[in-house]
Design a protein around this motif. Sequence first.
Motif, PDB file in Angstrom:
ATOM      1  N   SER A  12       0.855  -1.187   0.000  1.00 28.64           N
ATOM      2  CA  SER A  12       0.000   0.000   0.000  1.00 28.64           C
ATOM      3  C   SER A  12       0.886   1.231   0.000  1.00 28.64           C
ATOM      4  CB  SER A  12      -0.899   0.033   1.242  1.00 28.64           C
ATOM      5  OG  SER A  12      -1.856  -0.970   1.190  1.00 28.64           O
ATOM      6  N   THR A  30      -3.548  -8.712   5.720  1.00 30.92           N
ATOM      7  CA  THR A  30      -4.753  -8.001   5.288  1.00 30.92           C
ATOM      8  C   THR A  30      -5.622  -7.597   6.472  1.00 30.92           C
ATOM      9  OG1 THR A  30      -4.704  -9.275   3.251  1.00 30.92           O
ATOM     10  CG2 THR A  30      -6.726  -8.112   3.745  1.00 30.92           C
ATOM     11  N   LYS A  31      -5.799  -8.495   7.434  1.00 28.51           N
ATOM     12  CA  LYS A  31      -6.682  -8.188   8.566  1.00 28.51           C
ATOM     13  C   LYS A  31      -6.096  -7.122   9.495  1.00 28.51           C
ATOM     14  CE  LYS A  31      -5.114 -11.797  11.676  1.00 28.51           C
ATOM     15  NZ  LYS A  31      -5.523 -12.810  12.609  1.00 28.51           N
ATOM     16  N   ASP A  32      -4.796  -6.876   9.426  1.00 27.38           N
ATOM     17  CA  ASP A  32      -4.144  -5.892  10.292  1.00 27.38           C
ATOM     18  C   ASP A  32      -3.759  -4.603   9.572  1.00 27.38           C
ATOM     19  OD1 ASP A  32      -4.253  -7.750  12.370  1.00 27.38           O
ATOM     20  OD2 ASP A  32      -2.304  -8.605  11.819  1.00 27.38           O
ATOM     21  N   HIS A  33      -4.120  -4.473   8.312  1.00 19.76           N
ATOM     22  CA  HIS A  33      -3.676  -3.326   7.508  1.00 19.76           C
ATOM     23  C   HIS A  33      -4.089  -2.003   8.135  1.00 19.76           C
ATOM     24  CE1 HIS A  33      -3.953  -0.392   4.193  1.00 19.76           C
ATOM     25  NE2 HIS A  33      -2.788  -0.917   3.855  1.00 19.76           N
ATOM     26  N   HIS A  34      -5.324  -1.905   8.586  1.00 20.55           N
ATOM     27  CA  HIS A  34      -5.796  -0.638   9.161  1.00 20.55           C
ATOM     28  C   HIS A  34      -4.995  -0.267  10.404  1.00 20.55           C
ATOM     29  CE1 HIS A  34      -8.052  -3.773  11.247  1.00 20.55           C
ATOM     30  NE2 HIS A  34      -8.191  -2.917  12.243  1.00 20.55           N
ATOM     31  N   ASP A  35      -4.602  -1.249  11.217  1.00 22.65           N
ATOM     32  CA  ASP A  35      -3.793  -0.965  12.402  1.00 22.65           C
ATOM     33  C   ASP A  35      -2.402  -0.465  12.020  1.00 22.65           C
ATOM     34  OD1 ASP A  35      -5.728  -1.655  14.296  1.00 22.65           O
ATOM     35  OD2 ASP A  35      -5.187  -3.788  14.161  1.00 22.65           O
ATOM     36  N   VAL A  37      -1.566   1.219   9.312  1.00 20.29           N
ATOM     37  CA  VAL A  37      -1.687   2.593   8.819  1.00 20.29           C
ATOM     38  C   VAL A  37      -1.953   3.559   9.967  1.00 20.29           C
ATOM     39  CG1 VAL A  37      -3.022   4.125   7.325  1.00 20.29           C
ATOM     40  CG2 VAL A  37      -2.432   1.829   6.535  1.00 20.29           C
ATOM     41  N   LEU A  38      -2.858   3.211  10.863  1.00 24.90           N
ATOM     42  CA  LEU A  38      -3.159   4.089  12.003  1.00 24.90           C
ATOM     43  C   LEU A  38      -1.943   4.271  12.904  1.00 24.90           C
ATOM     44  CD1 LEU A  38      -6.757   2.949  12.965  1.00 24.90           C
ATOM     45  CD2 LEU A  38      -6.068   5.100  11.887  1.00 24.90           C
TER      46      LEU A  38
END
Length: 45
Positions: A12, A30-35, A37-38
């Motif tokens: 990304s 994939t399941k941890d991508h948002h963490d 980035v945050l």
Amino acid sequence: MGKTYDGLHRISFLINEQGVIEHVFNKFKTKDHHDVVLNYFKQQA
């Protein structure tokens, strides 16, 4: 068969307002991508 397989590469890019790549995220699931980035944004603050 003599072929090697390296698997999937998930990458990304964080692009700023000027269209310049600011950061590349390449080590995540994939399941941890948002963490991922945050956490990057929290470290920048």
